[in-house]
Design a protein around this motif. Structure first.
Motif, PDB file in Angstrom:
ATOM      1  N   HIS A 192       0.824  -1.201   0.000  1.00  0.00           N
ATOM      2  CA  HIS A 192       0.000   0.000   0.000  1.00  0.00           C
ATOM      3  C   HIS A 192       0.861   1.256   0.000  1.00  0.00           C
ATOM      4  CE1 HIS A 192      -3.376   2.626   0.859  1.00  0.00           C
ATOM      5  NE2 HIS A 192      -4.191   1.603   0.782  1.00  0.00           N
ATOM      6  N   ARG A 193       1.899   1.259   0.802  1.00  0.00           N
ATOM      7  CA  ARG A 193       2.732   2.471   0.861  1.00  0.00           C
ATOM      8  C   ARG A 193       3.830   2.467  -0.200  1.00  0.00           C
ATOM      9  NH1 ARG A 193       4.836  -0.130   5.630  1.00  0.00           N
ATOM     10  NH2 ARG A 193       7.009  -0.723   5.302  1.00  0.00           N
ATOM     11  N   LEU A 194       4.356   1.284  -0.559  1.00  0.00           N
ATOM     12  CA  LEU A 194       5.438   1.237  -1.535  1.00  0.00           C
ATOM     13  C   LEU A 194       4.976   1.718  -2.904  1.00  0.00           C
ATOM     14  CD1 LEU A 194       7.127  -2.172  -0.620  1.00  0.00           C
ATOM     15  CD2 LEU A 194       8.053   0.116  -0.244  1.00  0.00           C
ATOM     16  N   PHE A 195       3.716   1.431  -3.248  1.00  0.00           N
ATOM     17  CA  PHE A 195       3.192   1.833  -4.546  1.00  0.00           C
ATOM     18  C   PHE A 195       2.285   3.060  -4.458  1.00  0.00           C
ATOM     19  CE2 PHE A 195       4.499  -2.523  -5.333  1.00  0.00           C
ATOM     20  CZ  PHE A 195       5.050  -2.445  -6.590  1.00  0.00           C
ATOM     21  N   ASP A 196       2.227   3.681  -3.277  1.00  0.00           N
ATOM     22  CA  ASP A 196       1.476   4.925  -3.112  1.00  0.00           C
ATOM     23  C   ASP A 196       0.064   4.776  -3.681  1.00  0.00           C
ATOM     24  OD1 ASP A 196       1.137   7.524  -2.275  1.00  0.00           O
ATOM     25  OD2 ASP A 196       1.908   8.407  -4.121  1.00  0.00           O
ATOM     26  N   LEU A 197      -0.640   3.763  -3.203  1.00  0.00           N
ATOM     27  CA  LEU A 197      -1.925   3.400  -3.805  1.00  0.00           C
ATOM     28  C   LEU A 197      -2.988   4.475  -3.627  1.00  0.00           C
ATOM     29  CD1 LEU A 197      -2.314  -0.389  -2.894  1.00  0.00           C
ATOM     30  CD2 LEU A 197      -1.203   0.663  -4.875  1.00  0.00           C
ATOM     31  N   THR A 220     -14.319  -0.035  -8.951  1.00  0.00           N
ATOM     32  CA  THR A 220     -13.128   0.510  -8.311  1.00  0.00           C
ATOM     33  C   THR A 220     -11.884   0.286  -9.161  1.00  0.00           C
ATOM     34  OG1 THR A 220     -14.125  -0.024  -6.176  1.00  0.00           O
ATOM     35  CG2 THR A 220     -11.793   0.572  -6.176  1.00  0.00           C
ATOM     36  N   VAL A 221     -11.129   1.349  -9.340  1.00  0.00           N
ATOM     37  CA  VAL A 221      -9.871   1.298 -10.075  1.00  0.00           C
ATOM     38  C   VAL A 221      -8.739   1.666  -9.123  1.00  0.00           C
ATOM     39  CG1 VAL A 221      -8.514   2.287 -11.972  1.00  0.00           C
ATOM     40  CG2 VAL A 221     -10.963   1.858 -12.266  1.00  0.00           C
ATOM     41  N   MET A 222      -7.695   0.881  -9.135  1.00  0.00           N
ATOM     42  CA  MET A 222      -6.518   1.135  -8.303  1.00  0.00           C
ATOM     43  C   MET A 222      -5.464   1.875  -9.123  1.00  0.00           C
ATOM     44  SD  MET A 222      -4.095  -1.645  -6.331  1.00  0.00           S
ATOM     45  CE  MET A 222      -3.439  -2.328  -7.861  1.00  0.00           C
ATOM     46  N   HIS A 223      -4.898   2.924  -8.549  1.00  0.00           N
ATOM     47  CA  HIS A 223      -3.824   3.685  -9.179  1.00  0.00           C
ATOM     48  C   HIS A 223      -2.549   3.422  -8.379  1.00  0.00           C
ATOM     49  CE1 HIS A 223      -6.717   6.348 -11.455  1.00  0.00           C
ATOM     50  NE2 HIS A 223      -7.501   5.791 -10.541  1.00  0.00           N
ATOM     51  N   TYR A 243       0.109   3.898 -12.902  1.00  0.00           N
ATOM     52  CA  TYR A 243      -0.678   2.980 -13.717  1.00  0.00           C
ATOM     53  C   TYR A 243      -2.033   2.750 -13.061  1.00  0.00           C
ATOM     54  CZ  TYR A 243       3.925   2.025 -15.710  1.00  0.00           C
ATOM     55  OH  TYR A 243       5.162   2.148 -16.291  1.00  0.00           O
ATOM     56  N   ARG A 244      -2.952   2.212 -13.855  1.00  0.00           N
ATOM     57  CA  ARG A 244      -4.290   1.907 -13.352  1.00  0.00           C
ATOM     58  C   ARG A 244      -4.603   0.431 -13.573  1.00  0.00           C
ATOM     59  NH1 ARG A 244      -8.730   5.731 -15.644  1.00  0.00           N
ATOM     60  NH2 ARG A 244      -8.017   4.788 -17.599  1.00  0.00           N
ATOM     61  N   MET A 245      -5.388  -0.114 -12.659  1.00  0.00           N
ATOM     62  CA  MET A 245      -5.804  -1.510 -12.778  1.00  0.00           C
ATOM     63  C   MET A 245      -7.125  -1.677 -12.039  1.00  0.00           C
ATOM     64  SD  MET A 245      -4.016  -4.964 -11.216  1.00  0.00           S
ATOM     65  CE  MET A 245      -2.630  -4.966 -12.341  1.00  0.00           C
ATOM     66  N   PRO A 246      -8.076  -2.429 -12.607  1.00  0.00           N
ATOM     67  CA  PRO A 246      -9.291  -2.740 -11.840  1.00  0.00           C
ATOM     68  C   PRO A 246      -8.912  -3.456 -10.543  1.00  0.00           C
ATOM     69  CG  PRO A 246      -9.559  -3.328 -14.152  1.00  0.00           C
ATOM     70  CD  PRO A 246      -8.113  -2.984 -13.976  1.00  0.00           C
ATOM     71  N   LEU A 247      -9.484  -3.012  -9.448  1.00  0.00           N
ATOM     72  CA  LEU A 247      -9.089  -3.571  -8.158  1.00  0.00           C
ATOM     73  C   LEU A 247      -9.404  -5.053  -8.061  1.00  0.00           C
ATOM     74  CD1 LEU A 247      -7.795  -2.936  -5.484  1.00  0.00           C
ATOM     75  CD2 LEU A 247     -10.024  -2.259  -4.593  1.00  0.00           C
ATOM     76  N   LEU A 248     -10.489  -5.489  -8.679  1.00  0.00           N
ATOM     77  CA  LEU A 248     -10.817  -6.918  -8.660  1.00  0.00           C
ATOM     78  C   LEU A 248      -9.715  -7.744  -9.314  1.00  0.00           C
ATOM     79  CD1 LEU A 248     -14.634  -6.898  -9.496  1.00  0.00           C
ATOM     80  CD2 LEU A 248     -13.569  -7.531  -7.319  1.00  0.00           C
ATOM     81  N   SER A 290      -7.049   8.774  -5.794  1.00  0.00           N
ATOM     82  CA  SER A 290      -5.810   8.993  -6.528  1.00  0.00           C
ATOM     83  C   SER A 290      -5.624  10.483  -6.760  1.00  0.00           C
ATOM     84  CB  SER A 290      -5.859   8.256  -7.880  1.00  0.00           C
ATOM     85  OG  SER A 290      -6.913   8.774  -8.670  1.00  0.00           O
ATOM     86  N   ALA A 291      -4.392  10.897  -7.025  1.00  0.00           N
ATOM     87  CA  ALA A 291      -4.088  12.306  -7.227  1.00  0.00           C
ATOM     88  C   ALA A 291      -4.928  12.860  -8.364  1.00  0.00           C
ATOM     89  CB  ALA A 291      -2.602  12.480  -7.553  1.00  0.00           C
ATOM     90  N   GLY A 292      -5.631  13.941  -8.065  1.00  0.00           N
ATOM     91  CA  GLY A 292      -6.435  14.593  -9.088  1.00  0.00           C
ATOM     92  C   GLY A 292      -7.820  14.013  -9.258  1.00  0.00           C
ATOM     93  N   ALA A 293      -8.134  12.950  -8.512  1.00  0.00           N
ATOM     94  CA  ALA A 293      -9.464  12.344  -8.642  1.00  0.00           C
ATOM     95  C   ALA A 293     -10.435  13.029  -7.698  1.00  0.00           C
ATOM     96  CB  ALA A 293      -9.414  10.849  -8.339  1.00  0.00           C
TER      97      ALA A 293
END
Length: 321
Positions: free
Chosen positions: A182-187, A233-236, A244-249, A312-315
């Motif tokens: 969670h912190r390493l990828f600044d989710l 839900t989309v994970m950034h 990058y973006r990825m569907p959380l599922l 996410s930043a800007g969301a």
């Protein structure tokens, strides 16, 4: 107009002029603050090493891929160390040792956890989540072994109701990975579901691990509920220079697959065995992927109490508590 009046006229707008807005917070600096001291040192060293790297082309893409792999490996450090100890015990632990292998694994797991904390690879807040994973996992282990879902050998004294204490650390390894990634990828997330709904889903999933032995198994209903809840839900995630973006599922599913692979290694090493492995090891059933996927939901919800899902930043989406 007199000089005094002119001075007064010139000065009044200056007094009324609002102070300039402060510069927006540097997201990189905010991310640095979420890292442990050791991780900040590694991150600074990586920045110096790659300072002259191009941000375009094949080489830039390769660097992003390598950094992604390095961060994933770093996030897995607790689980990887525990799995390495389990395999080492299978290959080299002496048969005539006074200390039972299961007890040795428990002691090794405690040592790994102590090292994680004392070397500041894990924060105090995260340690509490790992402990919570350990407790919830051990409770489930005691029940599941009692009903025959899987079993451990009978050696050792560091156990509760026939369950070696190192088993709880395997759940803690999942928790350690999730809080670290969670912190390493600044989710960040867009359209994250309301947390009270996720808590209800996680509680229902945990209950079903017990109740399906006595009443109807609701795992497929719960799986459908999870898909509906997290579908938008989309994970950034930020790797190096790019986000990058990825569907959380999809992220849930990928983690479940890797846990299933680790489970195959652990059962081969004799950490525990399923009924169909009692007469000899064979790969863990692919059907276990559904169980691990649902277990992921429990894990993710627990982690949100340490790292509340943030946009996410800007969301403009906001995760409501």
């Amino acid at each position: 107009m007199s000089t005094d009046e002119q001075d007064r006229t010139d000065s009044e707008p200056a007094r009324a002029r609002p102070a300039p807005a402060s510069a927006p917070a540097d997201p990189t600096s905010a991310h640095q603050q979420r890292l442990t001291p050791v991780e900040r040192a590694i991150d600074r060293a990586a920045h110096r090493l790659l300072a002259d790297a191009s941000d375009r082309g094949i080489r830039a893409g390769l660097i992003e891929f390598l950094v992604f792999g390095a961060k994933q490996a770093w996030a897995c450090v607790f689980g990887a160390a525990l799995l390495a100890v389990i395999v080492a015990a299978r290959l080299w632990y002496p048969d005539d040792a006074t200390l039972a292998p299961n007890d040795a694994l428990t002691i090794a797991a405690v040592v790994i956890q102590v090292v994680m904390v004392t070397t500041r690879l894990e924060t105090g807040r995260e340690l509490w989540v790992v402990v919570l994973f350990h407790v919830t996992g051990t409770v489930m282990e005691i029940f599941k072994t009692d009903v025959g879902s899987w079993a451990y050998d009978g050696d050792g004294v560091l156990r509760i109701a026939g369950v070696p204490l190192f088993s709880g650390f395997m759940y803690a390894a999942v928790g350690s990975y999730l809080v670290r990634v969670h912190r390493l990828f600044d989710l960040g997330f867009t359209q994250y579901p309301r947390r009270w709904l996720t808590v209800i889903a996680a509680a229902a999933i945990y209950a079903n691990f017990f109740t399906h032995h006595f009443i109807v198994d609701l795992r497929w209903v719960l799986l459908a509920a999870v898909v509906l809840l997290w579908w938008p839900t989309v994970m950034h995630f930020r790797v190096w220079r790019r986000t990058y973006r990825m569907p959380l599922l999809a992220a849930f599913a990928l983690v479940a697959v890797f846990i299933w692979f680790a489970e195959n290694i652990a059962t081969w090493a004799g950490a525990w065995f399923y009924p169909d492995q009692a007469d000899g090891w064979q790969p863990v059933s692919v059907s276990k992927l559904v169980a691990w996927f649902l277990l992921m939901i429990i894990s993710v919800v627990l982690v949100t109490f340490v790292y509340p899902p943030r946009p996410s930043a800007g969301a403009s989406d906001r995760a409501d508590g």
